[in-house]
Scaffold this motif. Sequence first.
Motif, PDB file in Angstrom:
ATOM      1  N   LEU A   1      22.134   5.332   8.190  1.00  0.00           N
ATOM      2  CA  LEU A   1      21.669   5.234   6.808  1.00  0.00           C
ATOM      3  C   LEU A   1      20.882   6.478   6.425  1.00  0.00           C
ATOM      4  N   SER A   2      21.001   6.891   5.185  1.00  0.00           N
ATOM      5  CA  SER A   2      20.250   8.039   4.699  1.00  0.00           C
ATOM      6  C   SER A   2      18.756   7.811   4.867  1.00  0.00           C
ATOM      7  N   GLY A   3      18.079   8.810   5.437  1.00  0.00           N
ATOM      8  CA  GLY A   3      16.638   8.708   5.649  1.00  0.00           C
ATOM      9  C   GLY A   3      15.814   8.968   4.415  1.00  0.00           C
ATOM     10  N   ALA A   4      16.470   9.211   3.277  1.00  0.00           N
ATOM     11  CA  ALA A   4      15.722   9.464   2.043  1.00  0.00           C
ATOM     12  C   ALA A   4      14.911   8.242   1.625  1.00  0.00           C
ATOM     13  N   LEU A   5      15.437   7.038   1.918  1.00  0.00           N
ATOM     14  CA  LEU A   5      14.720   5.803   1.610  1.00  0.00           C
ATOM     15  C   LEU A   5      15.169   4.726   2.596  1.00  0.00           C
ATOM     16  N   LEU A   6      14.244   4.303   3.447  1.00  0.00           N
ATOM     17  CA  LEU A   6      14.545   3.295   4.458  1.00  0.00           C
ATOM     18  C   LEU A   6      13.458   2.231   4.474  1.00  0.00           C
ATOM     19  N   PHE A   7      13.858   0.997   4.747  1.00  0.00           N
ATOM     20  CA  PHE A   7      12.920  -0.097   4.982  1.00  0.00           C
ATOM     21  C   PHE A   7      13.077  -0.518   6.441  1.00  0.00           C
ATOM     22  N   ILE A   8      11.948  -0.619   7.159  1.00  0.00           N
ATOM     23  CA  ILE A   8      11.999  -0.858   8.599  1.00  0.00           C
ATOM     24  C   ILE A   8      10.983  -1.928   8.995  1.00  0.00           C
ATOM     25  N   ASP A   9      11.400  -2.786   9.912  1.00  0.00           N
ATOM     26  CA  ASP A   9      10.488  -3.759  10.520  1.00  0.00           C
ATOM     27  C   ASP A   9       9.583  -2.983  11.476  1.00  0.00           C
ATOM     28  N   LYS A  10       8.297  -2.926  11.173  1.00  0.00           N
ATOM     29  CA  LYS A  10       7.378  -2.053  11.932  1.00  0.00           C
ATOM     30  C   LYS A  10       7.290  -2.456  13.399  1.00  0.00           C
ATOM     31  N   GLU A  11       7.222  -3.749  13.674  1.00  0.00           N
ATOM     32  CA  GLU A  11       7.090  -4.192  15.071  1.00  0.00           C
ATOM     33  C   GLU A  11       8.295  -3.768  15.900  1.00  0.00           C
TER      34      GLU A  11
ATOM     35  N   GLU B   1       0.851  -1.186   0.000  1.00  0.00           N
ATOM     36  CA  GLU B   1       0.000   0.000   0.000  1.00  0.00           C
ATOM     37  C   GLU B   1       0.886   1.236   0.000  1.00  0.00           C
ATOM     38  N   ILE B   2       0.351   2.332  -0.533  1.00  0.00           N
ATOM     39  CA  ILE B   2       1.058   3.613  -0.517  1.00  0.00           C
ATOM     40  C   ILE B   2       0.246   4.579   0.333  1.00  0.00           C
TER      41      ILE B   2
ATOM     42  N   ALA C   1      -0.444   2.043   9.128  1.00  0.00           N
ATOM     43  CA  ALA C   1       0.070   1.108   8.117  1.00  0.00           C
ATOM     44  C   ALA C   1      -0.352  -0.318   8.442  1.00  0.00           C
ATOM     45  N   LYS C   2      -0.735  -1.056   7.415  1.00  0.00           N
ATOM     46  CA  LYS C   2      -1.184  -2.444   7.589  1.00  0.00           C
ATOM     47  C   LYS C   2      -0.062  -3.448   7.368  1.00  0.00           C
ATOM     48  N   GLY C   3       1.034  -3.008   6.767  1.00  0.00           N
ATOM     49  CA  GLY C   3       2.124  -3.931   6.461  1.00  0.00           C
ATOM     50  C   GLY C   3       2.963  -4.293   7.666  1.00  0.00           C
TER      51      GLY C   3
END
Length: 298
Positions: free
Chosen positions: A164-174, A36-37, A85-87
């Motif tokens: 890491l640059s905050g321009a694009l990050l992937f994070i484990d939500k939990e 989702e976006i 967010a649902k992801g």
Amino acid sequence: MIQLSIIIVTYNSLQYIFNCIESIYEFNDLDESKFEIIIVDNSSIENFTEMSRLLFDKYKNRIQLIRNEENKGFGQGNNVGIKIAKGKYVCLSNPDILFRVPVFQKVLKLFQDNKDLAMIGGKQIGGRNSSFLNRPEYDFFVFTAILSDFLNIVNLYFQNYFYLSGALLFIDKEKFIEIGLFDENIFLYFEESDITKRFLKNGYSTKFVKGFIYDHLVGGREITSETVFDIEIDSVKKYCLKYHYNFRSFVNRKIISYRIMICFCKLLGKNDRVRKSEIYLNRFLKVKSDLVLNEIKM
């Protein structure tokens, strides 16, 4: 079932957001039902209304747009998106990002294969091509910037010293919720350094992946406005206070760095660089002067 929530915080970003979204769809390698976006807009009601109309015309209901009633900064805007967010995983993207390769499936697999992994960053193209930077406590600009640039070129990331640059990050939500999400006292700048420290403190790891290439449309490096400079100084001051680092030492290192840069640039005849360095030197000298005055008043 949604696996990945892509969250984009915008502020007067109409000139970027549609290209960003198009690059997401172009390089998406997930079934559309699995991501989702979410756009969180920090702009005025007029800008929000215009963005809402244009997004609906182009994407109908495929994108969720939220108006943040009050602009409380980058971190707070992302927190708004993360909370709905649902992801299981979230992608935090600037609006001026363009994806260049498919990465979503690989990101999900990295998280699933490494239970301690909390955050992933990619290879940034744009500006100084800085995919990661020195944390403030290790920053001695005139020296560490050269080292940081070299390590970015050879793709060597050390999580204990860089963020890491905050321009694009992937994070484990939990895991992110576990450490308290973004610190909303920090309006802008050094949020990534802060969350990196908290992830590491909780026994989690961060990872840089050179194959996850993206463009960051930051343009050329210009002189930062005084307002933006003041925001940055406020952020690093709060960061230093939070982790018991010496803010005065940080300022002194900046002053020494810019004096060294001015000397070298004068020798090389780079008058434009001299002028820029003098502007920043004077700003940091003022910060130091204000610190002294505040101590005298106390």
